[in-house]
Design a protein around this motif. Sequence first.
Motif, mmCIF file in Angstrom:
data_model
loop_
_atom_site.group_PDB
_atom_site.id
_atom_site.type_symbol
_atom_site.label_atom_id
_atom_site.label_comp_id
_atom_site.label_asym_id
_atom_site.label_seq_id
_atom_site.Cartn_x
_atom_site.Cartn_y
_atom_site.Cartn_z
ATOM 1 N N GLN A 172 0.821 -1.278 0.067
ATOM 2 C CA GLN A 172 0.025 0.052 -0.107
ATOM 3 C C GLN A 172 0.951 0.977 0.076
ATOM 4 O OE1 GLN A 172 -2.681 -0.570 3.170
ATOM 5 N NE2 GLN A 172 -4.228 -1.645 2.238
ATOM 6 N N GLY A 173 1.902 1.220 0.812
ATOM 7 C CA GLY A 173 2.675 2.260 0.689
ATOM 8 C C GLY A 173 3.392 2.399 -0.802
ATOM 9 N N ALA A 174 3.728 1.385 -1.492
ATOM 10 C CA ALA A 174 4.342 1.665 -2.952
ATOM 11 C C ALA A 174 3.176 2.141 -3.936
ATOM 12 C CB ALA A 174 4.605 0.211 -3.412
ATOM 13 N N LEU A 175 1.696 1.884 -3.474
ATOM 14 C CA LEU A 175 0.803 2.350 -4.457
ATOM 15 C C LEU A 175 0.377 3.845 -4.046
ATOM 16 C CD1 LEU A 175 -2.093 -0.489 -4.025
ATOM 17 C CD2 LEU A 175 -0.428 0.035 -6.039
ATOM 18 N N ALA A 176 0.661 4.223 -2.590
ATOM 19 C CA ALA A 176 0.677 5.477 -2.305
ATOM 20 C C ALA A 176 1.805 6.429 -2.983
ATOM 21 C CB ALA A 176 0.745 5.790 -0.793
ATOM 22 N N GLY A 177 2.937 6.004 -3.037
ATOM 23 C CA GLY A 177 3.984 6.716 -3.802
ATOM 24 C C GLY A 177 3.730 6.921 -5.337
ATOM 25 N N GLY A 178 3.046 5.714 -5.770
ATOM 26 C CA GLY A 178 2.703 5.873 -7.123
ATOM 27 C C GLY A 178 1.897 6.923 -7.533
ATOM 28 N N LYS A 179 0.804 6.984 -6.434
ATOM 29 C CA LYS A 179 -0.371 7.977 -6.646
ATOM 30 C C LYS A 179 0.190 9.490 -6.478
ATOM 31 C CE LYS A 179 -4.177 5.724 -7.228
ATOM 32 N NZ LYS A 179 -5.106 6.231 -8.641
ATOM 33 N N GLN A 180 0.981 9.652 -5.419
ATOM 34 C CA GLN A 180 1.408 10.873 -5.466
ATOM 35 C C GLN A 180 2.509 11.258 -6.538
ATOM 36 O OE1 GLN A 180 5.078 10.934 -2.409
ATOM 37 N NE2 GLN A 180 5.511 12.804 -2.818
ATOM 38 N N ASN A 181 3.241 10.442 -7.159
ATOM 39 C CA ASN A 181 3.764 10.919 -8.358
ATOM 40 C C ASN A 181 3.049 11.134 -9.609
ATOM 41 O OD1 ASN A 181 6.348 10.955 -9.944
ATOM 42 N ND2 ASN A 181 5.799 9.227 -10.716
ATOM 43 N N ASP A 182 1.891 10.509 -9.637
ATOM 44 C CA ASP A 182 0.876 10.848 -10.663
ATOM 45 C C ASP A 182 0.307 12.272 -10.520
ATOM 46 O OD1 ASP A 182 1.184 8.268 -11.800
ATOM 47 O OD2 ASP A 182 -0.494 7.288 -10.952
ATOM 48 N N TYR A 183 0.020 12.501 -9.315
ATOM 49 C CA TYR A 183 -0.684 13.816 -8.837
ATOM 50 C C TYR A 183 0.307 15.019 -9.044
ATOM 51 C CZ TYR A 183 -5.158 12.007 -7.775
ATOM 52 O OH TYR A 183 -6.667 11.342 -7.960
ATOM 53 N N GLU A 184 1.477 14.729 -8.737
ATOM 54 C CA GLU A 184 2.675 15.728 -8.809
ATOM 55 C C GLU A 184 2.885 16.038 -10.402
ATOM 56 O OE1 GLU A 184 6.134 14.083 -6.728
ATOM 57 O OE2 GLU A 184 5.348 15.186 -4.737
#
Length: 197
Positions: free
Chosen positions: A31-43
């Motif tokens: 879930q942490g890896a997914l959160a990092g991916g989502k953060q990157n997408d929104y940035e």
Amino acid sequence: MKKFLGFLGNEFLLGTLIALLSVLTALASYQGALAGGKQNDYEIEGMKSLNDGNAEYLTSNQEITQDYSYYDTWYINQETNPDIADYFQAEFSDELLDAIERSGSENPFDEEYYNAKYQIPSEYFDESDINFETAGDWNERGDQLQLVLTIMAIGLAFAAWASLMKEESNLRVFFSLFAIITLLIGLITYLSVPVIG
């Protein structure tokens, strides 16, 4: 008390702790890896909107400069050279025409004119702010999950060490107790992780 201490050193309890802590560690990591991916997408989306907003802002500035130039040329020539004045009036932007209709030709460059000219870049900037804020939310979620991962990994280490010791060892009970405590702390921390969207 002796029975409780014996329960803490029980093979079944230690096996269950190892299984639970392993699964929860893996879950927090995923879930942490997914959160990092989502953060990157929104940035990335935020940067895209910011770049588009900057480009539109420059375009709006150029259009305003042209409006000023056309308006000055029209204003100077409206009495003496009506043909030239008509030519430049035909080049006015829609926002300038609306401003002249609204306030007359004396001072059409009012706040409403500028708001209309900068509407598109403002929308991009607002969208960029929303995307960066959402990226920040995902970053916070990722940080919290990283904390959960760390707590669960420590608990897993305690449970693993306990299982390697002899059944009559006091350290086995000690490590087992710490594994249970870290499991509970990890679960409480996991349940406090912010949910997004």
